[in-house]
Scaffold this motif. Structure first.
Motif, mmCIF file in Angstrom:
data_model
loop_
_atom_site.group_PDB
_atom_site.id
_atom_site.type_symbol
_atom_site.label_atom_id
_atom_site.label_comp_id
_atom_site.label_asym_id
_atom_site.label_seq_id
_atom_site.Cartn_x
_atom_site.Cartn_y
_atom_site.Cartn_z
ATOM 1 N N UNK A 1 -0.337 5.291 -12.905
ATOM 2 C CA UNK A 1 -1.352 5.842 -13.806
ATOM 3 C C UNK A 1 -0.775 6.041 -15.205
ATOM 4 N N UNK A 2 0.437 6.581 -15.286
ATOM 5 C CA UNK A 2 1.080 6.773 -16.584
ATOM 6 C C UNK A 2 1.318 5.431 -17.269
ATOM 7 N N UNK A 3 1.742 4.452 -16.480
ATOM 8 C CA UNK A 3 1.980 3.122 -17.040
ATOM 9 C C UNK A 3 0.689 2.518 -17.585
ATOM 10 N N UNK A 4 -0.393 2.645 -16.854
ATOM 11 C CA UNK A 4 -1.682 2.119 -17.311
ATOM 12 C C UNK A 4 -2.166 2.848 -18.563
ATOM 13 N N UNK A 5 -1.936 4.167 -18.636
ATOM 14 C CA UNK A 5 -2.291 4.906 -19.858
ATOM 15 C C UNK A 5 -1.483 4.397 -21.048
ATOM 16 N N UNK A 6 -0.209 4.131 -20.802
ATOM 17 C CA UNK A 6 0.649 3.601 -21.865
ATOM 18 C C UNK A 6 0.149 2.240 -22.335
ATOM 19 N N UNK A 23 0.837 -1.207 0.000
ATOM 20 C CA UNK A 23 0.000 0.000 0.000
ATOM 21 C C UNK A 23 0.873 1.259 0.000
ATOM 22 N N UNK A 24 1.961 1.256 0.751
ATOM 23 C CA UNK A 24 2.868 2.397 0.794
ATOM 24 C C UNK A 24 3.515 2.608 -0.567
ATOM 25 N N UNK A 25 3.922 1.512 -1.223
ATOM 26 C CA UNK A 25 4.532 1.615 -2.550
ATOM 27 C C UNK A 25 3.520 2.126 -3.570
ATOM 28 N N UNK A 26 2.268 1.683 -3.452
ATOM 29 C CA UNK A 26 1.229 2.165 -4.364
ATOM 30 C C UNK A 26 1.010 3.666 -4.196
ATOM 31 N N UNK A 27 1.033 4.127 -2.956
ATOM 32 C CA UNK A 27 0.865 5.558 -2.708
ATOM 33 C C UNK A 27 2.033 6.356 -3.276
ATOM 34 N N UNK A 28 3.239 5.852 -3.107
ATOM 35 C CA UNK A 28 4.424 6.533 -3.628
ATOM 36 C C UNK A 28 4.461 6.521 -5.154
ATOM 37 N N UNK A 29 3.969 5.455 -5.753
ATOM 38 C CA UNK A 29 4.092 5.258 -7.194
ATOM 39 C C UNK A 29 2.790 5.520 -7.935
#
Length: 118
Positions: free
Chosen positions: A24-29, A13-19
């Protein structure tokens, strides 16, 4: 869930918050690649990587062999004898000679076409 599972979940969860922004950019790509049709191509390429590499290797081997023959002829390493015109005409019966002539004609057409443009 045991203590280690909770700690691992907290770290994720901490890594998700940091990243978050990067994810989001990766998912758009990924979505853009999928919409354009590139993602399925890349997926297929990765899933069949050994076949793809093998195919490219075979194609390059043929190209290198052909270039070596051309170089040897142009370099004078292969002796070209005087032959009568009838012998040359007989060579047109060889399918390899006909394929080679067709390739040369395509190359000449491309050169001629490029010279008109520029």
């Amino acid at each position: 869930m045991d203590e280690r599972g909770v700690q691992a979940l907290d770290r994720v969860m901490a890594q998700l918050q940091e990243s978050g922004e990067a994810l989001e950019q990766f998912l758009r790509l990924v979505n853009a690649l999928n919409r354009s049709g590139i993602l399925p191509f890349l997926t297929g390429l990765a899933e069949n990587l050994d076949v793809t590499i093998s195919s490219l290797t075979e194609q390059n081997t043929g190209l290198i062999r052909t270039l070596n023959v051309i170089y040897a002829v142009l370099n004078g390493d292969e002796e070209v004898e005087d032959v009568p015109l009838t012998k040359i005409l007989q060579e047109f019966n060889d399918p390899d000679v006909r394929r080679g002539l067709l390739l040369l004609l395509k190359i000449l057409r491309a050169i001629g076409s490029a010279s008109k443009q520029g």
